[in-house]
Design a protein around this motif. Structure first.
Motif, short mmCIF file in Angstrom:
data_model
loop_
_atom_site.label_atom_id
_atom_site.label_comp_id
_atom_site.label_asym_id
_atom_site.label_seq_id
_atom_site.Cartn_x
_atom_site.Cartn_y
_atom_site.Cartn_z
N PHE A 108 0.88 -1.17 0.00
CA PHE A 108 0.00 0.00 0.00
C PHE A 108 0.91 1.22 0.00
N HIS A 142 -1.69 -1.44 -4.00
CA HIS A 142 -2.66 -0.35 -3.89
C HIS A 142 -1.86 0.94 -3.87
N ARG A 163 -5.26 -1.58 -7.38
CA ARG A 163 -6.26 -0.58 -6.99
C ARG A 163 -5.59 0.77 -6.87
#
Length: 435
Positions: A108, A142, A163
């Motif tokens: 992330f 992400h 994402r």
């Protein structure tokens, strides 16, 4: 690990904790020959996939330097705090090394804005590109899209990540201008629209061609800060509803405002984040995504804030007692979803089961309906309507009192299971008997 990199990691991992929009979507990016990792069976930052699996993501900022001076942000330009910046290669190496040690299952990656949006976005994109092409990393990624960055950079980043998300942060443009005057709504909405259009184009091409280059296959999300500005819950939910319908967002995350910059007079004087309000917003969001509720059903202009004492589904039922009780054997699926104590799966099972026979309270218990809550809003074969002549406030007090009593009894039971001065379970008196 090199001492310099370790120091950066400590600073930037701590700075990343304020971003809550961290999740995995269950995207099925499989492994390839010679590559490492996958996004199929994803368990450091813990997150949950759509199918309920808990996974671990390496949650990090590329830098906590920032050219902006947002009132609510711990990394604002004028704050006196330790600063650090990772190079592209350092993030790549950390991700691969942590993955090989089985610490993480994905990345992330967010960042403060350093120099300008294009400069920052280019380096974020290069991290994902190096991981995919050079390290052949197929795990979950992400990434935050930087508002104001060029469309070309955001498009290229979308080819390498699972994402993307663009944090809108403040729900209204007026308050955004007040708390973050260097930002503006168009620069935030533009990349959201671009990502949404890219995802739609990718889905259309998949219908026509067997092999299509993936573009953000796990969709996009955003984050709203709750409590830093005076917007009502109704305004927040209406904005979220628009995102779900227009931008086809996968998730909207709600972050209770943390009073990290108490010296700024533009911010509310609170001592702790509004966690109960945040929780009620997540419950309302769940109703919109899975229970077919609209934002206008959950809150009205007469009642713009969520009831902190009861969940939004029960609050809706109490506000609309004229719709209840409903007959379990006749009500449609849409109405079943509005009964407190009946979930999505239970509603589907009720619709399927009543094709073969009329349902009783026994059947409802077997299906999984929480009758202690649902009984006030339903009727069936032998279950008559209860307390239909009560006022909403009286019924609410009764249900809340019953829930509190249940929790109290559950707590007493837990205490009785263990002796107060011993770690082992208490032995009932009858077991001490010689007989």
């Amino acid at each position: 690990m090199h001492e310099k990199v370790q120091k950066k990691l400590k600073i930037l991992a701590d700075a990343a904790k304020y971003d809550v929009s961290c999740s995995s979507s269950g995207n099925s990016r499989s492994n390839s020959r010679g590559g490492i990792g996958n996004a199929v069976a994803a368990g450091i930052c813990h997150s949950f996939t759509d199918d309920g699996r808990c996974i671990s993501l390496f949650k990090i900022l590329m830098t906590n330097h920032c050219i902006y001076d947002c009132a609510y942000c711990i990394n604002r330009r004028t704050n006196d705090r330790a600063r650090a910046t990772f190079t592209v290669q350092e993030i790549v190496d950390l991700t691969i090394n942590f993955y090989r040690r089985n610490y993480i299952e994905g990345l992330f990656l967010s960042s403060g804005v350093i120099k300008n949006p294009d400069y920052t976005m280019e380096r974020l994109m290069l991290v994902a590109k190096k991981l995919r092409l050079e390290e052949r990393f197929n795990g979950y990624i992400h990434m935050k899209a930087i508002p104001g960055a060029s469309q070309e950079l955001i498009q290229n980043a979308g080819y390498y990540v699972d994402r993307m998300s663009v944090n809108i942060e403040i729900p209204t443009e007026q308050q955004l201008e007040k708390l973050a005057p260097e930002k503006n709504y168009p620069s935030i909405i533009r990349p959201m629209n671009q990502i949404s259009e890219g995802i739609l184009a990718y889905k259309e091409e998949r219908r026509k061609y067997r092999r299509v280059r993936k573009f953000t296959p796990a969709g996009q999300s955003t984050q709203l800060i709750v409590g830093a500005s005076p917007e009502s819950d109704r305004q927040i939910l209406q904005l979220s509803s628009n995102f779900y319908h227009q931008q086809q967002l996968k998730r909207v995350y709600y972050s209770g405002y943390l009073p990290v910059n108490t010296y700024d007079q533009r911010l509310p004087a609170i001592q702790s984040p509004p966690l109960v309000r945040e929780n009620r917003l997540y419950q309302s969001d769940w109703l919109m995504r899975f229970y077919e509720f609209s934002a206008d059903e959950i809150l009205t202009s007469d009642q713009p804030f969520l009831d902190l004492d009861v969940d939004p589904k029960l609050a809706y039922a109490l506000r609309n007692l004229h719709l209840f009780p409903i007959d379990i054997n006749r009500a449609d699926y849409h109405m079943l979803l509005r009964v407190p104590g009946i979930g999505v799966q239970s509603a589907k099972m009720i619709v399927d089961a009543r094709r073969f026979r009329r349902l009783t309270s026994y059947h409802l218990k077997k299906i999984g309906v929480v009758l202690k809550r649902a009984q006030y809003f339903i009727t069936c074969n032998e279950l008559a309507p209860r307390m239909t002549d009560w006022e909403p406030q009286r019924l609410k007090s009764h249900i809340v009192a019953a829930s509190q009593m249940k929790r109290r009894k559950a707590g007493d039971t837990q205490l009785m299971l263990f002796h107060p001065t011993m770690n082992s379970p208490a032995i009932p008196k009858q077991l001490h008997s010689k007989n």
